[in-house]
Design an enzyme around this catalytic site. Sequence first.
Site, short mmCIF file in Angstrom:
data_model
loop_
_atom_site.label_atom_id
_atom_site.label_comp_id
_atom_site.label_asym_id
_atom_site.label_seq_id
_atom_site.Cartn_x
_atom_site.Cartn_y
_atom_site.Cartn_z
CE LYS A 126 -4.22 -1.77 2.13
NZ LYS A 126 -5.22 -1.55 3.19
CG ASP B 299 -8.27 0.73 3.40
OD1 ASP B 299 -9.10 -0.08 2.97
OD2 ASP B 299 -7.03 0.55 3.32
#
Length: 278
Positions: A66, A102
Amino acid sequence: MKSLYGVIGSPIAHSMSPLIHNDAFQQKGMDAHYHAFHVEPNELKAAVAGMRALGVNGFNVTIPHKEAIIPLLDSVEDAALKIGAVNTVLNRNGRLIGYNTDGRGFVEALKEVTELKDKQILIIGAGGAARAIFYTLAQEEGVRLDICNRTVSKSVELMEEFSLQGIARSITTEQAAKEIQRYDVVVQTTSVGMFPKINDTPLPFHSIKQHAVFSDIIYNPLETKLLQEAKALGAVTQNGIHMFAYQAALAFKIWTGELPDTDRMKKLVQEHLGGKPC
Ligand code: NAP
């Protein structure tokens, strides 16, 4: 021609993203396929070049890529840059654009069970998921945030990095446990309580605020020990399936412009994990 989407990560074999995205494409009548690609860190650069060369329309990014993917992209939205992590990439005419769904996924899910305005919120943990959640929650009007973490220096760093000294405090886990009755919302973002150590909890408590909401982003088990204890004291509880479904739904929208059925996504994940809604 069929559109192609996917997720890159390691490990990736047990990812539930193909399940929910392929179902969403089918529900929408879209000619598309979503595949899980196992990519080790030393292969990330080649994998991203491959996605670009093959014209993959979009992909998700999960642990451990990420952060590392950011310099490999053509541009990254502001929030993802501040969070320091990308979990969704859109291929727009050959340009790879990074997003982070997220934090927004978590907040959308949380709003299903509580309003956030003027709420006193405790965040437990200061890891990768907490970064996205902390940053995004801090954008909500009137919220007051306390963050505690086993390694206190990490929660202090997060506060300073996001310049949130005015609306947020870093406190110790012991202080959070002692003052737990103050919080309208408790957000558990650590890996404590995750399978196989399902009897662990990140902090002890014996009473909570009336009508408090406890949200744990873990979904294996579906109901962590922390959620069981909070529920027994009367809390409204929410497990990690809700965040998982919303972050996926927001990625789907970035790729296709359409929002999928999040309830259906949650149901699929619940069935896959063999449990009842929580
Ligand atoms: P991470 O970056 O490795 O962060 C781990 C966090 O857990 C840190 O705050 C760490 O504290 C804390 N921690 C670990 N072991 C601990 C222990 N024994 N006692 C106290 N604290 C401990 O991991 P992450 O990516 O943020 O993921 C955290 C959890 O969220 C995982 O269970 C993951 O599956 C889940 N998650 C769910 C979703 C969803 O969509 N629902 C999305 C992302 C992640 P220190 O800083 O002190 O090490």
